[in-house]
Write a protein that holds these residues in place. Structure first.
Motif, PDB file in Angstrom:
ATOM      1  N   ASN A 138       0.825  -1.213   0.000  1.00 38.60           N
ATOM      2  CA  ASN A 138       0.000   0.000   0.000  1.00 38.60           C
ATOM      3  C   ASN A 138       0.853   1.256   0.000  1.00 38.60           C
ATOM      4  O   ASN A 138       0.541   2.237  -0.695  1.00 38.60           O
ATOM      5  CB  ASN A 138      -0.939   0.003   1.205  1.00 38.60           C
ATOM      6  CG  ASN A 138      -2.069  -0.998   1.074  1.00 38.60           C
ATOM      7  OD1 ASN A 138      -2.361  -1.467  -0.024  1.00 38.60           O
ATOM      8  ND2 ASN A 138      -2.705  -1.337   2.185  1.00 38.60           N
ATOM      9  N   ALA A 139       1.945   1.253   0.775  1.00 33.33           N
ATOM     10  CA  ALA A 139       2.834   2.416   0.818  1.00 33.33           C
ATOM     11  C   ALA A 139       3.471   2.661  -0.546  1.00 33.33           C
ATOM     12  O   ALA A 139       3.597   3.813  -0.993  1.00 33.33           O
ATOM     13  CB  ALA A 139       3.906   2.212   1.876  1.00 33.33           C
ATOM     14  N   MET A 140       3.877   1.575  -1.214  1.00 34.37           N
ATOM     15  CA  MET A 140       4.487   1.691  -2.536  1.00 34.37           C
ATOM     16  C   MET A 140       3.505   2.281  -3.541  1.00 34.37           C
ATOM     17  O   MET A 140       3.825   3.224  -4.280  1.00 34.37           O
ATOM     18  CB  MET A 140       4.956   0.306  -3.000  1.00 34.37           C
ATOM     19  CG  MET A 140       5.640   0.287  -4.351  1.00 34.37           C
ATOM     20  SD  MET A 140       7.312   0.969  -4.303  1.00 34.37           S
ATOM     21  CE  MET A 140       8.117  -0.249  -3.236  1.00 34.37           C
ATOM     22  N   LEU A 141       2.299   1.743  -3.579  1.00 32.43           N
ATOM     23  CA  LEU A 141       1.317   2.199  -4.551  1.00 32.43           C
ATOM     24  C   LEU A 141       0.815   3.603  -4.223  1.00 32.43           C
ATOM     25  O   LEU A 141       0.537   4.400  -5.125  1.00 32.43           O
ATOM     26  CB  LEU A 141       0.151   1.215  -4.617  1.00 32.43           C
ATOM     27  CG  LEU A 141       0.507  -0.200  -5.086  1.00 32.43           C
ATOM     28  CD1 LEU A 141      -0.733  -1.095  -5.070  1.00 32.43           C
ATOM     29  CD2 LEU A 141       1.131  -0.187  -6.473  1.00 32.43           C
ATOM     30  N   GLU A 142       0.708   3.906  -2.945  1.00 33.88           N
ATOM     31  CA  GLU A 142       0.214   5.227  -2.551  1.00 33.88           C
ATOM     32  C   GLU A 142       1.170   6.326  -3.000  1.00 33.88           C
ATOM     33  O   GLU A 142       0.737   7.397  -3.445  1.00 33.88           O
ATOM     34  CB  GLU A 142       0.025   5.283  -1.036  1.00 33.88           C
ATOM     35  CG  GLU A 142      -0.693   6.545  -0.570  1.00 33.88           C
ATOM     36  CD  GLU A 142      -0.964   6.551   0.922  1.00 33.88           C
ATOM     37  OE1 GLU A 142      -1.801   7.354   1.351  1.00 33.88           O
ATOM     38  OE2 GLU A 142      -0.340   5.763   1.651  1.00 33.88           O
ATOM     39  N   THR A 143       2.471   6.063  -2.920  1.00 32.13           N
ATOM     40  CA  THR A 143       3.458   7.059  -3.344  1.00 32.13           C
ATOM     41  C   THR A 143       3.661   7.044  -4.855  1.00 32.13           C
ATOM     42  O   THR A 143       3.584   8.077  -5.528  1.00 32.13           O
ATOM     43  CB  THR A 143       4.806   6.812  -2.644  1.00 32.13           C
ATOM     44  OG1 THR A 143       4.636   6.931  -1.236  1.00 32.13           O
ATOM     45  CG2 THR A 143       5.848   7.817  -3.112  1.00 32.13           C
ATOM     46  N   ASN A 144       3.912   5.867  -5.411  1.00 31.79           N
ATOM     47  CA  ASN A 144       4.331   5.760  -6.805  1.00 31.79           C
ATOM     48  C   ASN A 144       3.197   5.895  -7.809  1.00 31.79           C
ATOM     49  O   ASN A 144       3.442   6.256  -8.963  1.00 31.79           O
ATOM     50  CB  ASN A 144       5.035   4.422  -7.037  1.00 31.79           C
ATOM     51  CG  ASN A 144       6.364   4.331  -6.322  1.00 31.79           C
ATOM     52  OD1 ASN A 144       6.716   5.209  -5.533  1.00 31.79           O
ATOM     53  ND2 ASN A 144       7.106   3.282  -6.577  1.00 31.79           N
ATOM     54  N   VAL A 145       1.977   5.568  -7.394  1.00 32.02           N
ATOM     55  CA  VAL A 145       0.852   5.653  -8.329  1.00 32.02           C
ATOM     56  C   VAL A 145      -0.122   6.764  -7.915  1.00 32.02           C
ATOM     57  O   VAL A 145      -0.323   7.725  -8.656  1.00 32.02           O
ATOM     58  CB  VAL A 145       0.102   4.306  -8.434  1.00 32.02           C
ATOM     59  CG1 VAL A 145      -1.024   4.415  -9.466  1.00 32.02           C
ATOM     60  CG2 VAL A 145       1.059   3.191  -8.814  1.00 32.02           C
ATOM     61  N   THR A 146      -0.692   6.639  -6.711  1.00 34.44           N
ATOM     62  CA  THR A 146      -1.645   7.657  -6.268  1.00 34.44           C
ATOM     63  C   THR A 146      -0.977   9.025  -6.169  1.00 34.44           C
ATOM     64  O   THR A 146      -1.570  10.039  -6.568  1.00 34.44           O
ATOM     65  CB  THR A 146      -2.254   7.273  -4.912  1.00 34.44           C
ATOM     66  OG1 THR A 146      -2.799   5.952  -4.991  1.00 34.44           O
ATOM     67  CG2 THR A 146      -3.353   8.243  -4.532  1.00 34.44           C
ATOM     68  N   GLY A 147       0.258   9.063  -5.669  1.00 32.16           N
ATOM     69  CA  GLY A 147       0.973  10.328  -5.552  1.00 32.16           C
ATOM     70  C   GLY A 147       1.196  10.990  -6.904  1.00 32.16           C
ATOM     71  O   GLY A 147       1.036  12.209  -7.052  1.00 32.16           O
TER      72      GLY A 147
END
Length: 284
Positions: A138-147
């Protein structure tokens, strides 16, 4: 049927630039442009920021670090003294959507315009798939995609509000296209594949506003983080260069020209495209 003269129509921006008598290639000139680089406090983002400044742009760097790289102040001085431009820093985490939008809105309001973005903010984690936790993914996707999505949204909103056409550039990766042999990064690679697809979809929606969206997919880049990785895995320093057609690793400077190209009128008819710069790694 198109008339013959329509086949040779040149974009108005090129005519306007040429009429100034500018030396060289005026379509690469970024003078007067207000640009944002997220994740630009160091590494690839900062190197590309410097290139944009040299091309004449005013650049605002957004990053979550309390202070940018020690090189930042020297680059800011060069921007002011040598290029007649300006480099500013704003601390913000791209996961903080409220603060992100407030900062971007303030930048656009201050200049009554906003012309583009390089979204370079991202994190990496090397972990076998069987050992990944839900929190890590979740941390990876939240930064790299959602961010990336929210940063692009914040910038596009202001570009449309101020009636500015321009260009958004997302930093993807060759890892968004292939699985890297010997590098166990399932969540990271998935996030970069998502970035490539996100760019294509945003390009399809925002083209009507004159907003282009493209990606840059680097190969292996030698940064401070990678140098530390080589100390832990020295074999990679020997193996990785042999996995591409140029038999070397890349450095942040290898991506300077791509940044200027994609944010300038030189790429005015290019959108929804991935510019892969990997030394031929993926083409083997």
């Amino acid at each position: 049927m198109l008339a013959s003269q329509d086949l040779y129509f040149e974009p108005p921006a090129f005519h306007a630039a040429s009429s100034k008598g500018t030396r060289g290639l005026p379509e690469f000139d970024l003078s007067g442009k207000i640009l944002i680089v997220s994740g630009g406090a160091r590494g690839l983002g900062l190197t590309q920021t410097e290139a944009l400044l040299e091309a004449g742009a005013t650049v605002y760097v957004l990053d979550r670090l309390p202070e940018p790289s020690p090189q930042f102040s020297a680059i800011a001085d060069r921007a002011r003294l040598d290029f007649g431009t300006d480099l500013q820093y704003r601390q913000v985490d791209v996961r903080d959507n409220f603060a992100l939008n407030a900062i971007v809105e303030n930048i656009a309001f201050s200049h009554n315009r906003l012309d583009g973005l390089i979204a370079a903010a991202g994190i990496q984690q090397e972990t076998p798939a069987l050992e990944y936790t839900q929190e890590d993914v979740n941390a990876m996707l939240e930064t790299n995609v959602t961010g990336v999505f929210m940063t692009a949204q914040a910038v596009a909103r202001q570009m449309i509000k101020h009636n500015c056409s321009g260009s958004l550039v997302f930093i993807g990766s060759m890892s968004g296209t292939v699985a890297n042999r010997g590098l166990i990064c399932p969540a990271y690679n998935a996030s970069k594949a998502a970035v490539l697809q996100l760019a294509r979809n945003l390009a399809s929606e925002w083209g009507e506003y004159g907003i282009r969206v493209n990606t840059i997919s680097p190969g292996y880049i030698v940064t401070a983080m990678v140098e530390a990785l080589f100390e832990k895995f020295p074999e990679r320093k020997e193996i990785w260069p042999k996995e591409n057609m140029l038999n070397r690793l890349s450095y942040p400077r290898d991506y300077r020209g791509a940044a200027v190209f994609l944010l300038s009128d030189a790429s005015s008819f290019m959108t929804a495209t991935d510019l892969r710069i990997d030394g031929g790694h993926v083409s083997w």
